[in-house]
Enzyme design. Structure first.
Site, short mmCIF file in Angstrom:
data_model
loop_
_atom_site.label_atom_id
_atom_site.label_comp_id
_atom_site.label_asym_id
_atom_site.label_seq_id
_atom_site.Cartn_x
_atom_site.Cartn_y
_atom_site.Cartn_z
N ASP A 99 -10.05 -1.05 14.38
CA ASP A 99 -10.75 -1.17 13.09
C ASP A 99 -12.19 -0.66 13.14
O ASP A 99 -13.04 -1.11 12.35
CB ASP A 99 -10.75 -2.63 12.60
CG ASP A 99 -9.34 -3.14 12.34
OD1 ASP A 99 -8.46 -2.33 12.02
OD2 ASP A 99 -9.12 -4.36 12.46
N ASN A 124 0.84 -1.21 0.00
CA ASN A 124 0.00 0.00 0.00
C ASN A 124 0.87 1.25 0.00
O ASN A 124 0.58 2.22 -0.71
CB ASN A 124 -0.96 0.00 1.19
CG ASN A 124 -2.21 -0.81 0.90
OD1 ASN A 124 -3.06 -0.39 0.11
ND2 ASN A 124 -2.32 -1.98 1.51
N THR A 138 -9.44 5.25 15.62
CA THR A 138 -9.84 5.63 16.97
C THR A 138 -9.30 4.54 17.92
O THR A 138 -8.63 3.61 17.46
CB THR A 138 -11.37 5.68 17.10
OG1 THR A 138 -11.89 4.40 16.76
CG2 THR A 138 -11.97 6.75 16.19
N MET A 155 1.01 -3.15 12.19
CA MET A 155 0.41 -4.26 12.94
C MET A 155 0.31 -4.00 14.45
O MET A 155 0.10 -4.93 15.21
CB MET A 155 1.17 -5.56 12.67
CG MET A 155 1.12 -6.02 11.23
SD MET A 155 -0.56 -6.14 10.56
CE MET A 155 -1.08 -7.67 11.36
N ARG A 156 0.44 -2.74 14.85
CA ARG A 156 0.27 -2.43 16.27
C ARG A 156 -0.99 -1.61 16.46
O ARG A 156 -1.38 -0.86 15.57
CB ARG A 156 1.45 -1.60 16.78
CG ARG A 156 2.77 -2.32 16.74
CD ARG A 156 3.86 -1.38 17.21
NE ARG A 156 3.76 -1.07 18.62
CZ ARG A 156 4.34 -1.76 19.59
NH1 ARG A 156 5.08 -2.79 19.30
NH2 ARG A 156 4.20 -1.42 20.86
N HIS A 172 -8.23 -1.38 5.82
CA HIS A 172 -8.50 -2.70 6.40
C HIS A 172 -9.12 -3.59 5.32
O HIS A 172 -10.01 -3.15 4.59
CB HIS A 172 -9.46 -2.55 7.58
CG HIS A 172 -9.75 -3.85 8.25
ND1 HIS A 172 -8.84 -4.46 9.09
CD2 HIS A 172 -10.82 -4.67 8.19
CE1 HIS A 172 -9.35 -5.61 9.51
NE2 HIS A 172 -10.56 -5.76 8.99
C1 GRF Z 1 -3.30 -4.86 3.85
O1 GRF Z 1 -4.14 -5.92 3.52
C2 GRF Z 1 -4.02 -3.85 4.71
O2 GRF Z 1 -5.40 -3.77 4.42
C3 GRF Z 1 -3.84 -4.40 6.10
O3 GRF Z 1 -2.54 -4.92 6.10
C4 GRF Z 1 -2.17 -5.29 4.77
C5 GRF Z 1 -0.90 -4.58 4.47
O4 GRF Z 1 -0.34 -4.95 3.24
N1 GRF Z 1 -4.07 -3.40 7.09
P1 GRF Z 1 0.88 -4.12 2.65
O5 GRF Z 1 1.98 -4.15 3.72
O6 GRF Z 1 0.41 -2.73 2.38
O7 GRF Z 1 1.29 -4.84 1.43
#
Ligand code: GRF
Length: 191
Positions: free
Chosen positions: A145, A14, A141, A90-91, A109
């Site tokens: 999620d 992303n 928030t 991831m936190r 998400h």
């Molecule tokens: C994505 O699926 C996003 O929606 C989620 O974590 C993943 C991250 O993928 N929050 P990347 O690291 O952007 O490839």
């Protein structure tokens, strides 16, 4: 100029999509820095290659959640920016960070929230026999999620879809959705 800070923990696809949109001129923003809580996140190399400053706050060095986020706040304070973009971070941010930047933190998400907050969204969609799936961009928030939804993008679940095939198709949606939403937020500020 609209300045972004990106927070990631892993692959960074992303982040790469946002960077590409900026480089191609379809997103009118600048990435001030990429923050990672993982020293070996592949997303870091993408930032370094693009000459974007990288801030690593190692979760092994700061095992305490609140101490970690105090360090995050301190380092964020070195930058001037308009938006924090969580891109596979991831936190769960502590209340201190969220309160410091109200309405300035967004996340993407891989589900049509409020369905399936948390992990393993694609497998849960298949298990439940859903006909539709997708991605959501929302404000962050304190509830994981669950912040106000900004935009969603949906696709049809096809017969024979697996968690992996869904993950791949949803990810492609995410890349388009995230850059579009950021541009929309920029336009809103300028309007
Ligand atoms: C994505 O699926 C996003 O929606 C989620 O974590 C993943 C991250 O993928 N929050 P990347 O690291 O952007 O490839």
């Amino acid at each position: 100029m609209f300045n972004l800070i990106v927070l990631l923990s892993g692959r960074g696809s992303n982040f790469a999509a946002i960077l590409r949109a900026i480089q191609e001129g379809s997103l009118d923003a600048r990435i001030q820095a990429v923050f990672s809580d993982k020293r070996d996140a592949p997303g870091i190399a993408i930032a370094e290659q693009a000459g974007i400053p990288v801030e690593i706050i190692d979760s092994f060095v700061h095992p305490n959640k609140s101490a970690f986020d105090q360090e995050l706040l301190l380092r964020l304070g070195h930058y001037s920016f308009d938006l924090i973009v969580l891109a596979g971070y991831m936190r769960v941010l502590t209340a201190d960070v969220i309160k410091a930047y109200p309405n300035k933190i967004i996340n993407i998400h891989p589900s049509l929230l409020p369905k399936y907050p948390g992990l393993y969204t694609h497998a849960r969609v298949i298990e439940n026999g859903d006909k539709e799936h997708g991605a959501t961009v929302h404000y962050v928030t304190e509830a994981l999620d669950m912040g106000p939804i900004i935009a969603q993008s949906a696709l049809e679940v096809l017969p024979g879809d697996t968690p992996d095939s869904l993950a791949e198709r949803v990810l492609a949606l995410e890349h388009v959705l995230y850059t579009e939403v950021i541009q929309r937020l920029i336009n809103r500020r300028v309007d």
